[in-house]
Motif scaffolding. Structure first.
Motif, PDB file in Angstrom:
ATOM      1  N   ARG A   1     -11.596 -16.959  41.021  1.00 36.56           N
ATOM      2  CA  ARG A   1     -11.646 -18.217  41.792  1.00 36.56           C
ATOM      3  C   ARG A   1     -13.087 -18.591  42.124  1.00 36.56           C
ATOM      4  NH1 ARG A   1      -7.529 -18.208  46.800  1.00 36.56           N
ATOM      5  NH2 ARG A   1      -8.613 -16.236  47.210  1.00 36.56           N
ATOM      6  N   LYS A   2     -13.857 -17.570  42.501  1.00 35.21           N
ATOM      7  CA  LYS A   2     -15.249 -17.835  42.878  1.00 35.21           C
ATOM      8  C   LYS A   2     -16.114 -18.176  41.662  1.00 35.21           C
ATOM      9  CE  LYS A   2     -15.004 -14.793  46.902  1.00 35.21           C
ATOM     10  NZ  LYS A   2     -15.339 -13.449  47.421  1.00 35.21           N
ATOM     11  N   LYS A   3     -15.815 -17.539  40.504  1.00 33.78           N
ATOM     12  CA  LYS A   3     -16.649 -17.734  39.297  1.00 33.78           C
ATOM     13  C   LYS A   3     -16.402 -19.076  38.619  1.00 33.78           C
ATOM     14  CE  LYS A   3     -18.012 -15.387  35.027  1.00 33.78           C
ATOM     15  NZ  LYS A   3     -19.452 -15.390  35.333  1.00 33.78           N
ATOM     16  N   TYR A   4     -15.140 -19.606  38.685  1.00 34.83           N
ATOM     17  CA  TYR A   4     -14.804 -20.813  37.940  1.00 34.83           C
ATOM     18  C   TYR A   4     -14.217 -21.927  38.820  1.00 34.83           C
ATOM     19  CZ  TYR A   4     -15.161 -17.732  33.851  1.00 34.83           C
ATOM     20  OH  TYR A   4     -15.592 -16.858  32.894  1.00 34.83           O
ATOM     21  N   PRO A   5     -14.876 -22.313  39.884  1.00 33.65           N
ATOM     22  CA  PRO A   5     -14.286 -23.403  40.699  1.00 33.65           C
ATOM     23  C   PRO A   5     -14.416 -24.746  39.976  1.00 33.65           C
ATOM     24  CG  PRO A   5     -16.453 -22.824  41.533  1.00 33.65           C
ATOM     25  CD  PRO A   5     -16.163 -21.848  40.434  1.00 33.65           C
ATOM     26  N   PRO A   6     -13.520 -25.708  40.205  1.00 30.90           N
ATOM     27  CA  PRO A   6     -12.221 -25.551  40.879  1.00 30.90           C
ATOM     28  C   PRO A   6     -11.262 -24.789  39.956  1.00 30.90           C
ATOM     29  CG  PRO A   6     -12.410 -27.762  40.000  1.00 30.90           C
ATOM     30  CD  PRO A   6     -13.722 -27.089  39.711  1.00 30.90           C
ATOM     31  N   ALA A   7     -10.540 -23.815  40.514  1.00 30.78           N
ATOM     32  CA  ALA A   7      -9.754 -22.941  39.652  1.00 30.78           C
ATOM     33  C   ALA A   7      -8.359 -22.675  40.206  1.00 30.78           C
ATOM     34  CB  ALA A   7     -10.477 -21.609  39.461  1.00 30.78           C
ATOM     35  N   ALA A   8      -7.428 -22.455  39.252  1.00 31.37           N
ATOM     36  CA  ALA A   8      -6.077 -21.970  39.561  1.00 31.37           C
ATOM     37  C   ALA A   8      -5.873 -20.742  38.696  1.00 31.37           C
ATOM     38  CB  ALA A   8      -5.032 -23.035  39.253  1.00 31.37           C
TER      39      ALA A   8
ATOM     40  N   ASP B   1      -9.899 -23.700  47.498  1.00 39.23           N
ATOM     41  CA  ASP B   1      -9.586 -24.550  48.658  1.00 39.23           C
ATOM     42  C   ASP B   1      -9.583 -26.038  48.327  1.00 39.23           C
ATOM     43  OD1 ASP B   1      -9.371 -22.305  50.163  1.00 39.23           O
ATOM     44  OD2 ASP B   1     -11.367 -22.430  51.044  1.00 39.23           O
ATOM     45  N   ASP B   2     -10.475 -26.466  47.402  1.00 40.29           N
ATOM     46  CA  ASP B   2     -10.599 -27.901  47.097  1.00 40.29           C
ATOM     47  C   ASP B   2      -9.398 -28.459  46.342  1.00 40.29           C
ATOM     48  OD1 ASP B   2     -11.201 -26.355  44.923  1.00 40.29           O
ATOM     49  OD2 ASP B   2     -12.875 -27.579  44.225  1.00 40.29           O
ATOM     50  N   LEU B   3      -8.473 -27.579  45.898  1.00 32.58           N
ATOM     51  CA  LEU B   3      -7.306 -28.052  45.131  1.00 32.58           C
ATOM     52  C   LEU B   3      -6.013 -28.099  45.949  1.00 32.58           C
ATOM     53  CD1 LEU B   3      -7.792 -26.164  41.738  1.00 32.58           C
ATOM     54  CD2 LEU B   3      -8.270 -28.578  42.216  1.00 32.58           C
TER      55      LEU B   3
ATOM     56  N   VAL C   1      -4.859 -30.030  48.098  1.00 35.90           N
ATOM     57  CA  VAL C   1      -4.210 -31.337  48.234  1.00 35.90           C
ATOM     58  C   VAL C   1      -3.264 -31.570  47.059  1.00 35.90           C
ATOM     59  CG1 VAL C   1      -4.576 -33.835  48.371  1.00 35.90           C
ATOM     60  CG2 VAL C   1      -6.153 -32.280  49.519  1.00 35.90           C
ATOM     61  N   ARG C   2      -3.631 -31.010  45.904  1.00 35.15           N
ATOM     62  CA  ARG C   2      -2.845 -31.233  44.678  1.00 35.15           C
ATOM     63  C   ARG C   2      -1.931 -30.053  44.333  1.00 35.15           C
ATOM     64  NH1 ARG C   2      -7.747 -32.237  40.748  1.00 35.15           N
ATOM     65  NH2 ARG C   2      -6.189 -32.971  39.226  1.00 35.15           N
ATOM     66  N   LEU C   3      -2.328 -28.834  44.749  1.00 30.12           N
ATOM     67  CA  LEU C   3      -1.579 -27.647  44.359  1.00 30.12           C
ATOM     68  C   LEU C   3      -1.221 -26.786  45.568  1.00 30.12           C
ATOM     69  CD1 LEU C   3      -3.688 -26.518  41.257  1.00 30.12           C
ATOM     70  CD2 LEU C   3      -1.520 -27.755  41.217  1.00 30.12           C
ATOM     71  N   ASP C   4      -0.120 -26.040  45.410  1.00 26.13           N
ATOM     72  CA  ASP C   4       0.339 -25.136  46.472  1.00 26.13           C
ATOM     73  C   ASP C   4       0.757 -23.819  45.819  1.00 26.13           C
ATOM     74  OD1 ASP C   4       1.864 -23.677  48.345  1.00 26.13           O
ATOM     75  OD2 ASP C   4       2.516 -25.491  49.375  1.00 26.13           O
ATOM     76  N   ALA C   5      -0.066 -22.774  46.029  1.00 16.96           N
ATOM     77  CA  ALA C   5       0.213 -21.474  45.408  1.00 16.96           C
ATOM     78  C   ALA C   5       1.581 -20.935  45.807  1.00 16.96           C
ATOM     79  CB  ALA C   5      -0.877 -20.472  45.793  1.00 16.96           C
ATOM     80  N   GLY C   6       1.963 -21.148  47.076  1.00 15.28           N
ATOM     81  CA  GLY C   6       3.255 -20.660  47.560  1.00 15.28           C
ATOM     82  C   GLY C   6       4.418 -21.277  46.812  1.00 15.28           C
ATOM     83  N   GLN C   7       4.339 -22.597  46.537  1.00 13.62           N
ATOM     84  CA  GLN C   7       5.410 -23.266  45.798  1.00 13.62           C
ATOM     85  C   GLN C   7       5.405 -22.878  44.325  1.00 13.62           C
ATOM     86  OE1 GLN C   7       7.927 -25.165  46.948  1.00 13.62           O
ATOM     87  NE2 GLN C   7       7.176 -24.639  48.996  1.00 13.62           N
ATOM     88  N   LEU C   8       4.199 -22.752  43.750  1.00 15.32           N
ATOM     89  CA  LEU C   8       4.091 -22.372  42.342  1.00 15.32           C
ATOM     90  C   LEU C   8       4.715 -21.000  42.086  1.00 15.32           C
ATOM     91  CD1 LEU C   8       0.456 -23.549  41.501  1.00 15.32           C
ATOM     92  CD2 LEU C   8       2.531 -24.332  40.365  1.00 15.32           C
ATOM     93  N   ILE C   9       4.437 -20.041  42.976  1.00 10.58           N
ATOM     94  CA  ILE C   9       4.920 -18.669  42.752  1.00 10.58           C
ATOM     95  C   ILE C   9       6.442 -18.603  42.782  1.00 10.58           C
ATOM     96  CG2 ILE C   9       5.038 -17.716  45.107  1.00 10.58           C
ATOM     97  CD1 ILE C   9       3.137 -15.860  42.462  1.00 10.58           C
ATOM     98  N   LYS C  10       7.066 -19.431  43.635  1.00  5.67           N
ATOM     99  CA  LYS C  10       8.532 -19.432  43.707  1.00  5.67           C
ATOM    100  C   LYS C  10       9.147 -19.860  42.381  1.00  5.67           C
ATOM    101  CE  LYS C  10       8.961 -20.238  48.689  1.00  5.67           C
ATOM    102  NZ  LYS C  10       9.324 -21.189  49.742  1.00  5.67           N
ATOM    103  N   GLU C  11       8.535 -20.878  41.753  1.00  7.00           N
ATOM    104  CA  GLU C  11       9.066 -21.370  40.476  1.00  7.00           C
ATOM    105  C   GLU C  11       8.831 -20.361  39.358  1.00  7.00           C
ATOM    106  OE1 GLU C  11      10.599 -24.349  39.526  1.00  7.00           O
ATOM    107  OE2 GLU C  11      10.929 -24.614  41.663  1.00  7.00           O
TER     108      GLU C  11
END
Length: 862
Positions: free
Chosen positions: A781-788, A807-809, A811-821
């Motif tokens: 995350r630190k090496k390739y911002p903005p990163a997922a 952190d800058d993403l 607004v568009r992404l939610d790790a908690g929701q992504l992991i559930k799917e």
């Protein structure tokens, strides 16, 4: 008449009739593995009725805390739907052990109800067993009850038995007529008009395995009257839930929900369930029951969850039960003062359970909606009962809630299949609850007199062999090489009880020598020696010299007195809610389980240890006093509510430091202990902690072992003693850095970020641990911002996923929701924050699909 006055009047009445007032026993039955909970006033007298135990009195009266939820007597699912049933309730009872019988029992009951409580005789109806002419004559001729108000009933209603075999007999019940407005019906119809007040059981027969009845030599009386029921009559209420010790709880729930009781019967059910269950929760936790997945703890967990779910029906979607425990304490502490000290523990444990259930209910809802959607997609109309049962069993997902949701979607649940799985679960639970075998084991000792225990003052003494057993069979002798059990008329051997192990040692006679490998106490007053015959032959009637292992007993005594001292020290440091939940005391160590809702800090444990050893160094005298349980409690002695005490108790005082009721063996002065060292502390279950400690020579052995370990470590590291900690910390840091470098190398070799709408998306799998996956996600995350970033790894063959979002993403992404799917691909689930989430699963074959889905999902979302 207030409920507190009813208790007082009842006990005073029977005290004047020559009855000994016996305090309520715990809701956790003592020495009776056949019972899940104390469910009747007679439970604590069961061994007296069976002839295993003798008391100094033949008449007794009590107000007993009872619980009917689980086991043979289970009112859990009925509670709330009627105005009379409860899980927790109090039972008023009077008992005769071979003293008075039918005539006096009936006369006492009638006099108390009509002359003391002033109930109108014309309102009272009587049921008797159909063939009990003696009871009919007493009611009709002696008391004067009209013949038409005495109703004969069958065995189901008016014949009581302790079990399939054993003591049994007819019963008579006194019912109160609430009036025609409650229904136009007869007593046999089991309608709401007739309220059963008092059940009088006449134990006059013994039933054998063939079902034959023979008269008992000393017929006895066992009666029970529900306090809540008589209170409803005396307070002029048609519902138990309107009496003075329950209605205030409903009022509190009204305030919490913003709804009013008495306006909607469906909602009223929920009000009653909550009012009943919070009483049960408070008393169960106070008596040492902790929520768990088996036995008593499982029943408590079900009660908490059922009450919480009914709160949701009233629109309460937050933890609230824990707040009502204080109301129960205020209403009941005059009769049960121990509740006050347990309040904080009750609140903490209940809140924790409510929060846990809220999470599992939410997850269960997600799973159930997925199940319903699959059924709809297949154009099916029935939800498999097995699937609904799995949700109920795993998440506590309520079946009635499942039915409502299914109905909304026009489908139904296969309830026949669901009920089949439920019954199978109950069958497994019944078979897992050990009990009846132990009860049968105890029967072989029936008729044996009490053993005179002389071991408080003597380490060896003479005795006579009263009985010998080999397995289940009573035998006349045992010869060399054989093992069996020997009962003596008097012995210095301590039988295992109260957490203290049984003594070992030797029995010697003119013609034999036997090693005692264990000593047990199957019932109050009986001591059994488990032996191996080393020489000769022992016969019934032989005189013996009984000699205990003195050195072993001395070590046990040190650990037992140390347990009392630690108990008091824990209460001083952690609070008065600390209570013993179990213990084991042997010659090598002590184990002490206690109620506490969080892990004690190292500083707190050090303070406990320091206080305990100061008490040892004070060299307090350890004084034993024989007194009544009531007097001991008045003087501040700690009583363990799951322990069984006789009418006289041993009170152990360690100076003015500790005061407990205890039947175990102890040192003469606290200084005899030498040293107390706590060697471990851990969680046993939610709300119960465990410490292990060593005392005396065992503490010295432990210290020497630690000294050897330190010397060995010192030699391995090649550093002086005072540099060990510093050197180990240095090695840990070097290892951490090495792992980071390893993960960095993985990243350099394998990672090629994929650009999706300006975002660097990375998905890879590694051979590593959870910590390494976390470190790698942070690094990328630190090496390739903005990163997922998604990193997958396996532990013990099971896959796990970790997702990190810069952190800058968010607004568009939610790790908690992504992991559930994405976790669905590995047949798992998880969650987390917007920037970081993780999940575990069962299917390692799905890892590659999860990586691919991560890229696809990001393209779709971005």
């Amino acid at each position: 008449m207030k409920t507190s006055d009813i208790r007082k009047v009842f006990l005073e009445y029977f005290q004047k009739k020559g009855h000994t007032i016996v305090p309520s026993s715990s809701l956790i039955p003592t020495n009776d593995p056949t019972l899940l909970f104390t469910n009747a006033g007679m439970n604590q007298f069961k061994d007296v009725f069976l002839g295993f135990e003798k008391r100094s009195y033949k008449r007794a009266a009590s107000v007993q805390k009872c619980m009917r939820a689980g086991g043979k007597h289970n009112d859990l699912e009925v509670v709330g739907h009627t105005h009379r049933h409860h899980t927790f309730f109090e039972m008023l009872g009077n008992f005769s052990f071979g003293d008075y019988f039918k005539k006096e029992a009936i006369e006492y009951a009638w006099e108390l109800l009509t002359e003391v409580f002033k109930l109108p005789p014309e309102k009272l109806w009587i049921t008797i067993y159909k063939d009990d002419e003696e009871a009919f004559e007493i009611w009709h001729r002696t008391i004067g009850v009209p013949e038409e108000k005495i109703v004969r009933m069958g065995e189901k209603d008016n014949f009581w038995a302790m079990g399939d075999t054993g003591p049994c007999g007819p019963s008579t019940e006194i019912h109160y007529d609430l009036g025609e407005e409650m229904g136009d019906c007869n007593l046999e119809d089991d309608c709401d008009r007739y309220l059963e007040l008092w059940n009088l059981v006449f134990m006059q027969f013994n039933r054998d395995e063939q079902g034959n009845l023979t008269p008992l030599p000393s017929p006895s009386i066992d009666t029970g009257m529900g306090l809540e029921r008589i209170a409803s009559v005396l307070q002029g209420k048609l519902s138990n839930f309107e009496i003075d010790i329950i209605r205030p709880i409903i009022t509190a729930v009204e305030e919490e929900s913003g709804l009013k009781y008495g306006r909607d019967e469906k909602l009223d059910v929920s009000f009653r369930v909550i009012a009943d269950h919070i009483r049960a929760i408070t008393f169960l936790i106070s008596d040492g029951v902790i929520p768990s997945n088996e036995g008593r703890g499982y029943v408590l967990r079900r009660i908490i969850r059922r009450a919480y779910r009914h709160g949701r029906k009233l629109g309460i979607y937050r933890p609230f039960l824990y707040k009502n425990a204080s109301i129960v304490v205020e209403l009941m502490e005059n009769a049960y003062p121990e509740l006050r000290a347990s309040l904080e523990l009750v609140e903490k444990i209940t809140l924790n359970e409510e929060q846990r259930f809220h999470r599992t209910l939410t997850l269960g809802m997600e799973k159930y909606e997925e199940l319903l959607n699959r059924i709809i997609e297949k154009a099916e109309k029935v939800v498999p009962g097995e699937e609904v049962f799995k949700l109920y069993d795993t998440f506590g997902f309520p079946v009635d809630f499942a039915q409502e949701l299914a109905k909304e979607k026009g489908i139904e649940i296969d309830m026949e299949s669901f009920n089949r799985h439920m019954e199978e679960q109950r069958r497994r639970a019944r078979s897992a609850w050990k009990g009846y075998e132990e009860a049968e084991e105890k029967r072989k000792y029936e008729g044996l007199p009490h053993t005179t225990f002389v071991g408080y003052d003597e380490e060896e003494g003479e005795g006579k062999v009263l009985a010998i057993f080999k397995g289940e069979e009573k035998v006349a002798s045992l010869k060399e090489g054989e093992e069996g059990e020997i009962v003596l008329d008097r012995t210095p051997f301590y039988g295992e009880s109260g957490g203290q192990v049984g003594d070992t040692g030797w029995l010697k006679g003119e013609e034999f020598e036997a090693e005692v490998i264990d000593t047990q106490r199957p019932s109050l007053g009986l001591i059994v020696h488990f032996v191996k015959i080393k020489k000769g032959k022992v016969k019934t009637g032989d005189k013996v010299i009984a000699v205990i292992n003195k050195e072993r007993r001395a070590a046990i005594k040190r650990h037992h007195t140390a347990t009392h001292i630690l108990h008091k020290a824990l209460r001083l440091v952690l609070g008065p809610h600390v209570k013993q939940s179990g213990s084991v005391v042997d010659e090598h160590r002590l184990r002490f389980d206690f109620t506490h809702y969080e892990k004690p800090s190292s500083k707190q444990l050090e303070e406990v240890e320091m206080i305990a050893n100061k008490a040892v160094l004070a060299n307090y005298p350890v004084v034993v006093e024989i007194t009544s349980q009531e007097e001991a409690i008045k003087r501040g002695a700690m009583a363990l509510f799951h322990e069984k005490y006789g009418d006289k108790v041993r009170m152990i005082a360690v100076g003015d430091f500790s005061l407990e009721l205890c039947g175990g063996t102890h040192v003469e002065r606290s200084g005899d202990i030498g040293l107390i060292k706590i060697i471990s502390e851990e969680s046993v279950s939610a709300g119960v902690r465990r410490i292990e400690a060593v005392a005396g020579l065992e503490a010295l052995k432990w210290a020497r072992k630690k000294e050897e370990d330190i010397k060995s470590l010192q030699e391995s590291l090649g550093v002086p003693f005072d540099k060990i900690r510093e050197h180990v910390e240095k090695l840990r840091e070097e290892l951490k850095e090495a792992r980071k470098r390893k993960n960095s190398q993985i990243e350099i070799k394998e990672v090629e970020p994929k650009k999706i709408k300006g975002v660097n998306v990375i998905a890879l799998k590694i051979e590593g641990e959870r910590e390494e996956a976390h470190n790698l996600v942070d690094y990328l995350r630190k090496k390739y911002p903005p990163a997922a970033v998604l990193v997958a790894f396996k532990k013990n063959g099971k896959p796990s996923l970790v997702i990190g979002i810069t952190d800058d993403l968010t607004v568009r992404l939610d790790a908690g929701q992504l992991i559930k799917e994405i976790a669905k691909e590995i047949k798992g689930g998880g969650g987390g924050r917007k920037t970081f989430a993780e999940a575990g699963g069962k299917d390692p074959m799905g890892v590659d699909r999860a990586l691919e889905m991560f890229y696809n999902k990001l393209e779709e979302v971005l």
